[in-house]
Design an enzyme around this catalytic site. Structure first.
Site, PDB file in Angstrom:
ATOM      1  N   GLU A  10       0.848  -1.206   0.000  1.00  0.00           N
ATOM      2  CA  GLU A  10       0.000   0.000   0.000  1.00  0.00           C
ATOM      3  C   GLU A  10       0.876   1.245   0.000  1.00  0.00           C
ATOM      4  OE1 GLU A  10      -1.339   2.061   3.616  1.00  0.00           O
ATOM      5  OE2 GLU A  10      -1.585   0.072   4.484  1.00  0.00           O
ATOM      6  N   LYS A  14      -7.964  -3.582  10.132  1.00  0.00           N
ATOM      7  CA  LYS A  14      -6.676  -3.030  10.526  1.00  0.00           C
ATOM      8  C   LYS A  14      -6.826  -2.487  11.942  1.00  0.00           C
ATOM      9  CE  LYS A  14      -3.975   1.139   9.485  1.00  0.00           C
ATOM     10  NZ  LYS A  14      -3.667   2.159   8.446  1.00  0.00           N
TER      11      LYS A  14
END
Length: 203
Positions: free
Chosen positions: A38, A127
């Site tokens: 990411e 997350k």
């Protein structure tokens, strides 16, 4: 929609990645077995870096954006070819948009309320952020009330030495930022760090 997670469920958080360095950094990480990358959007050049990584990624890799705070962020990453949605927060509209775009969705949560809201919006993984304040004990407690099999990824300050404790508490992956990549890191150092994290996870 189910998305197969890679064998190494560690997300490389490439904050501040310069597009000029993206190909070299990507090659090091892909060669070390990393398949989740990411590039946070809150630094210049993020979308260009995502495009470069997408173009060179192995077929089983999933590249996308981090710090994706809005529907507009989702659309921008999708246009760059990104297939990974990561955020520090739980924005149901952004999660739903990312899910509709076919992305692997991993929004940030810190409480059970946020966790259930994220799952209701379509999150594939959660997350847990900031991991430093949640801790393995917090993850274990949250896991006990969430649907069985929910992927839980601590993010924030995770080191190779801490991975056994996180796994014992129920973590199924993790996001690794400054402990892995910082702008300007030597490629040899990056490779060594990437291998150390991979070894710690697989041990």
């Amino acid at each position: 929609m189910t998305i197969a997670l890679p064998d190494l469920p560690l997300v490389a958080i490439l904050r501040g990645l310069d597009p000029n360095d993206a190909a070299a950094v990507g090659r090091v990480l892909f060669d070390a077995g990393w398949r989740l990358l990411e590039v946070p959007l809150n630094r210049p050049g993020a979308l260009d870096a995502i495009r470069i990584l997408v173009d060179m990624a192995p077929p089983d890799a999933i590249v996308g954006g981090g710090t994706m705070l809005s529907v507009a962020d989702v659309d921008a990453v999708a246009q760059a070819g990104g297939r990974l949605f990561v955020a520090p927060n739980c924005n149901p509209q952004a999660i739903a948009q990312a899910r509709a775009a076919g992305m692997l969705c991993a929004p940030g949560v810190a409480t059970p309320t946020e966790a259930f809201a994220a799952l209701d919006a379509g999150a594939h993984a959660l997350k847990l952020f900031p991991a430093e304040s949640i801790g393995p004990a917090g993850l274990k407690a949250m896991k006990s009330v969430l649907p069985a099999g929910t992927p839980l990824w601590p993010v924030g300050g995770v080191t190779p030495e801490q991975i056994p404790a996180w796994k014992a508490a129920g973590a199924t992956g993790a996001g690794i930022g400054g402990q892995l990549f910082t702008p300007g890191v030597a490629l040899d150092d990056l490779a060594a760090r990437a291998r150390a994290f991979a070894h710690a996870w697989r041990a």
